[in-house]
Design a protein around this motif. Structure first.
Motif, PDB file in Angstrom:
ATOM      1  N   ASP A 141       0.824  -1.142   0.054  1.00 39.37           N
ATOM      2  CA  ASP A 141       0.205   0.025  -0.014  1.00 39.37           C
ATOM      3  C   ASP A 141       0.880   1.269   0.090  1.00 39.37           C
TER       4      ASP A 141
ATOM      5  N   GLN B  73      -0.040   4.144  -0.038  1.00 39.04           N
ATOM      6  CA  GLN B  73      -0.613   5.315   0.871  1.00 39.04           C
ATOM      7  C   GLN B  73      -0.494   4.870   2.403  1.00 39.04           C
ATOM      8  N   ASN B  74       0.616   3.895   2.788  1.00 35.25           N
ATOM      9  CA  ASN B  74       0.575   3.805   4.037  1.00 35.25           C
ATOM     10  C   ASN B  74       2.333   3.322   4.602  1.00 35.25           C
TER      11      ASN B  74
ATOM     12  N   THR C 175       2.750   8.662   4.068  1.00 37.06           N
ATOM     13  CA  THR C 175       1.967   8.831   3.020  1.00 37.06           C
ATOM     14  C   THR C 175       0.555   8.765   2.859  1.00 37.06           C
ATOM     15  N   SER C 176       0.096   8.240   4.229  1.00 37.48           N
ATOM     16  CA  SER C 176      -1.475   8.419   4.359  1.00 37.48           C
ATOM     17  C   SER C 176      -1.693   9.930   4.548  1.00 37.48           C
TER      18      SER C 176
ATOM     19  N   HIS D 232      -3.142  14.366  -2.241  1.00 38.15           N
ATOM     20  CA  HIS D 232      -3.330  13.788  -3.586  1.00 38.15           C
ATOM     21  C   HIS D 232      -2.735  12.681  -3.476  1.00 38.15           C
ATOM     22  N   SER D 233      -3.575  11.494  -3.765  1.00 34.41           N
ATOM     23  CA  SER D 233      -2.899  10.053  -3.506  1.00 34.41           C
ATOM     24  C   SER D 233      -2.055   9.673  -4.602  1.00 34.41           C
TER      25      SER D 233
ATOM     26  N   THR E   3       6.535  12.937  -4.845  1.00 36.72           N
ATOM     27  CA  THR E   3       5.256  12.875  -4.513  1.00 36.72           C
ATOM     28  C   THR E   3       4.917  13.909  -3.480  1.00 36.72           C
TER      29      THR E   3
END
Length: 218
Positions: free
Chosen positions: A140, A142-143, A160-161, A165-166, A188
């Motif tokens: 993931d 986003q984690n 990153t959570s 913007h993902s 990012t």
């Protein structure tokens, strides 16, 4: 000619465009007293700004305020244009650790004049990159924890959570502007805690399970 190899594979990519997103973490926006953007803020770095593990950071003599910004880096492995967010992660070959070095004094002066600030972000050695791991090894994006220390003192410790913007949303948005090609790298954004570095400093940055960097400032 600079290339990236995916760890554990024989895949090698020539570095293409380096696309970066600014103001992607709320706490970082606040610490610099910037306005919250309505849409992603995108800038670019040249491939000549890339350095790897063990290479020295060289701060240009015309700046006295160079800042570190630790970030998750994405390597594009499959080209695409107008990529839907639902398909975006399929275009990623690997993930790595990046440090977006910024000449904050130069950037601030150019901003005041309403001028582009590419020279504050794209100088030689302004984009340290770690090795990259295969996208499939990251469950993931986003984690992921992002940490950076200077001379043993922890400065950045984010996740990153907390992105506005993902990763998928960034790829989709950027591919609507630029055709993404294999070898392109996306930075990012950085969590809070950015700060100055100077000659003689030792920098350690890590995204556990993804990449790490140990660098010296010349």
């Amino acid at each position: 000619m600079k290339t990236i190899t995916i760890s554990g594979t024989d895949k090698e990519f020539q570095i293409g465009k380096i696309l970066c997103i600014a103001r992607n973490y709320v706490d970082h926006i606040k610490e610099l007293s910037n306005e919250m953007p309505q849409a992603p803020v995108v800038f670019m770095k040249p491939a000549t700004s890339v350095i790897f593990q063990g290479e020295p950071i060289i701060i240009p003599i015309h700046s006295s305020d160079c800042h570190h910004e630790a970030e998750l880096a994405i390597l594009i492995g499959k080209p695409g244009k107008d990529i839907p967010a639902a398909k975006a992660l399929e275009h990623i070959a690997g993930y790595g650790m990046a440090i977006d070095l910024t000449l904050r004094d130069v950037q601030a002066e150019l901003k005041k004049k309403g001028l582009p600030w590419d020279i504050a972000k794209g100088f030689d050695t302004a984009c340290p990159l770690s090795g990259f791991v295969a996208a499939a090894t990251v469950a993931d994006p986003q984690n992921l924890q992002i940490r950076l220390s200077v001379n043993g003192q922890l400065r950045q410790d984010g996740n990153t959570s907390l992105m506005i913007h993902s990763v998928a949303a960034m790829i989709s948005y950027m591919s609507g502007i630029f055709t993404l090609e294999a070898g392109d790298v996306i930075l990012t954004g950085t969590p809070a805690g950015v700060g100055p570095i100077k000659s003689g400093d030792s920098i350690e940055a890590e995204i556990p399970g993804v990449g790490q960097l140990q660098l010296k400032v010349a």
